[in-house]
Motif scaffolding. Structure first.
Motif, PDB file in Angstrom:
ATOM      1  N   THR A  87      56.609  23.060  23.426  1.00  0.00           N
ATOM      2  CA  THR A  87      57.933  23.658  23.632  1.00  0.00           C
ATOM      3  C   THR A  87      58.172  23.750  25.132  1.00  0.00           C
ATOM      4  O   THR A  87      57.375  24.353  25.863  1.00  0.00           O
ATOM      5  N   ARG A  88      59.253  23.139  25.587  1.00  0.00           N
ATOM      6  CA  ARG A  88      59.583  23.139  27.008  1.00  0.00           C
ATOM      7  C   ARG A  88      61.000  23.668  27.215  1.00  0.00           C
ATOM      8  O   ARG A  88      61.908  23.340  26.454  1.00  0.00           O
ATOM      9  N   LEU A  89      61.143  24.443  28.274  1.00  0.00           N
ATOM     10  CA  LEU A  89      62.419  25.096  28.562  1.00  0.00           C
ATOM     11  C   LEU A  89      63.010  24.665  29.894  1.00  0.00           C
ATOM     12  O   LEU A  89      64.055  25.176  30.297  1.00  0.00           O
ATOM     13  N   GLY A  90      62.349  23.750  30.587  1.00  0.00           N
ATOM     14  CA  GLY A  90      62.813  23.329  31.904  1.00  0.00           C
ATOM     15  C   GLY A  90      63.853  22.232  31.826  1.00  0.00           C
ATOM     16  O   GLY A  90      64.239  21.758  30.754  1.00  0.00           O
ATOM     17  N   PHE A 149      56.804  24.275  30.405  1.00  0.00           N
ATOM     18  CA  PHE A 149      56.005  24.538  29.212  1.00  0.00           C
ATOM     19  C   PHE A 149      56.027  26.023  28.866  1.00  0.00           C
ATOM     20  O   PHE A 149      55.999  26.890  29.758  1.00  0.00           O
ATOM     21  N   SER A 150      56.045  26.314  27.572  1.00  0.00           N
ATOM     22  CA  SER A 150      56.051  27.700  27.114  1.00  0.00           C
ATOM     23  C   SER A 150      54.664  28.332  27.179  1.00  0.00           C
ATOM     24  O   SER A 150      54.532  29.538  26.947  1.00  0.00           O
ATOM     25  N   LYS A 173      62.448  18.166  30.362  1.00  0.00           N
ATOM     26  CA  LYS A 173      62.663  17.877  28.943  1.00  0.00           C
ATOM     27  C   LYS A 173      62.752  19.215  28.229  1.00  0.00           C
ATOM     28  O   LYS A 173      61.870  20.050  28.365  1.00  0.00           O
ATOM     29  N   ASN A 174      63.790  19.399  27.463  1.00  0.00           N
ATOM     30  CA  ASN A 174      64.055  20.698  26.863  1.00  0.00           C
ATOM     31  C   ASN A 174      63.933  20.614  25.344  1.00  0.00           C
ATOM     32  O   ASN A 174      64.384  19.656  24.729  1.00  0.00           O
TER      33      ASN A 174
END
Length: 429
Positions: free
Chosen positions: A348-351, A108-109, A354-355
């Motif tokens: 917004t997820r960066l991992g 998560f951002s 789930k991106n």
């Protein structure tokens, strides 16, 4: 009773002292008596004092304790529509974001402190019970501030937090743990699930169904069924509530899975109503939850084809809500569906889990419009003002990546259906 007795005695004395040629004095009820009649009674009975009698009755009634809903009478919301507590209920649906899904692996951002459950827990309750937060300004009326039925998704602190807190506020609950919870990827201790809470004062839980026979995740309806009786309803109106959390993901196979889950949910609803409801022709249906689907998806078409309608489809403020959201950020064309809030989830997820960014409609309160249920009031979810530089939720103002939906539904004028003998429960879907 004292008022009726007083009026009866006064009527007897009035009839006794009336002139011989006077017209017969009609018997009257307390509700129909007028000032002229009271003056006439007082003139015939010197010892009668209307003011004194009124004070005595008022003093005596002060010691009689009645339920608050009997004394308050119908309320009105901001649109001027009558809110009858005996024929309507307030529903809340909220994906509270599982604690096990907020770790670094989830990507998560949001700030770390905004993801910690100990910082989010109190804020989650304030979103469910906005009157406890003096700064909450998005509450439409008293009718929507204290929900009668609360549906939570991704609840992984049911026993140690949500259930004790709800019990303090006069609610009882039931819980369905997700057999295939994604929390197991990140935690060996926590599993999320579906929680349903009901207000003891207004509803009674008389039946429940939790599907546990599915062999695979794709076959599981991921739904919690509850049959409720409205305590204040003179007809003891039955309401079947479903709390659902359909499969997430935007790939074609995930869309197909959601359609199958919606069909399975409707089939189980049909069987549940036939088996448990005392009168399948008058039962009302409310489906709440995170469907992980935009309004135009096939699974939503399937639910609408069964007579269900979203509480955020056709209210007057829905179109302006969508326009306000579109001015904030341009979205793909398929997400601009008139009549729905611009978004109910924003993350917004960066991992690797789930991106990407997701900002769309995902959560719903659906009701059986084909059976006469109507919207009395609703609260629109917050669409902006989450904080400077926020590119996704949770934030300091929103404790989950989903927004809380709240609507009051009226079942005052139900439409009685007549299902066929071969498919007795079809109309309950």
């Amino acid at each position: 009773n004292s008022l009726s007795l007083s009026l009866s005695l006064s009527h007897s004395s009035l009839k006794k002292n009336a002139p011989p040629n006077a017209a017969p004095v009609p018997a009257f009820r307390a509700r129909s008596i007028d000032r002229e009649s009271l003056r006439y009674v007082a003139s015939r009975d010197p010892d009668y004092s209307f003011t004194a009698q009124k004070r005595k009755r008022k003093k005596k009634m002060a010691n009689v304790l009645l339920p608050s809903w009997m004394c308050a009478g119908p309320r009105r919301n901001s649109h001027g529509k009558s809110i009858d507590p005996s024929t309507s209920l307030t529903f809340v649906t909220y994906n509270v974001l599982a604690d096990a899904l907020t770790g670094n692996e989830a990507g998560f951002s949001s700030e770390t402190e905004d993801l910690a459950f100990e910082n989010r827990a109190g804020k989650l309750l304030k979103k469910i019970f906005p009157r406890e937060d003096e700064e909450e300004t998005n509450v439409e009326s008293d009718s929507t501030s204290n929900p009668d039925v609360i549906c939570l998704q991704e609840c992984d602190h049911y026993y140690d937090f949500f259930e004790p807190e709800m019990q303090k506020r006069g609610y009882f609950g039931t819980y369905r743990e997700d057999k295939w919870s994604p929390c197991q990827k990140f935690s060996n201790e926590l599993k999320d699930g579906l929680a349903l809470f009901c207000k003891r004062e207004t509803v009674e839980l008389v039946g429940m169904h939790i599907s546990t026979t599915a062999e695979t995740k794709e076959q599981d309806a991921k739904a919690l069924f509850a049959r409720l009786i409205m305590k204040k309803s003179l007809t003891r109106q039955e309401v079947v509530v479903i709390n659902a959390h359909l499969e997430s993901g935007q790939s074609p196979d995930k869309v197909v899975t959601r359609v199958n889950q919606a069909k399975e949910m409707c089939a189980r609803l049909n069987a549940f109503c036939v088996a448990q409801c005392s009168n399948i022709n008058t039962v009302q249906i409310v489906v709440c939850g995170d469907f992980n689907a935009t309004p135009e998806e096939p699974c939503m078409e399937h639910l609408r084809g069964r007579g269900l309608k979203s509480a955020y489809e056709d209210l007057e403020s829905a179109s302006s809500s969508s326009k306000n959201g579109e001015q904030g950020q341009q979205q793909p064309e398929q997400q601009k569906v008139e009549g729905e809030p611009f978004f109910t989830t924003f993350k917004t997820r960066l991992g690797f889990f789930k991106n990407g960014t997701s900002k769309r409609v995902s959560d719903y309160i659906m009701y059986s419009a084909h059976r006469g249920a109507k919207i009395v009031s609703r609260v629109e979810p917050q669409q902006d003002g989450f904080g400077e530089g926020v590119v996704g939720l949770p934030s300091k103002t929103q404790p989950s990546d989903h927004l809380c939906l709240r609507s009051r539904l009226s079942f005052e004028n139900p439409i009685i259906t007549t299902p066929t003998s071969n498919n007795a429960g079809a109309q309950a879907k």
